[in-house]
Design a protein around this motif. Structure first.
Motif: not given
Ligand SMILES: [Zn+2]
Length: 52
Positions: A5, A7-8, A10, A21, A26
């Motif tokens: 991910c 964005e984060c 993960n 997810h 997101h």
């Protein structure tokens, strides 16, 4: 294959999990749009729902 991910940070090795997810955490991530092209991802379940 590992899905990261952007964005984060993960990670998961399940495309379905990665898709969910993104969708849950997101929903406006540009990465999510990539999943609408099913050819790029080998979903284990060919009937994996994309519709809302
Ligand atoms: Zn994330």
């Amino acid at each position: 294959m590992v899905f990261l991910c952007q964005e984060c940070g993960n990670t998961t090795n399940e495309p379905e999990s990665h898709y969910l997810h993104l969708k849950q955490n997101h929903p406006y991530s540009p990465a999510l749009t990539k999943f609408y092209d099913k050819r790029l991802f080998k979903f284990n379940d060919s009937n994996f729902p994309f519709a809302e």
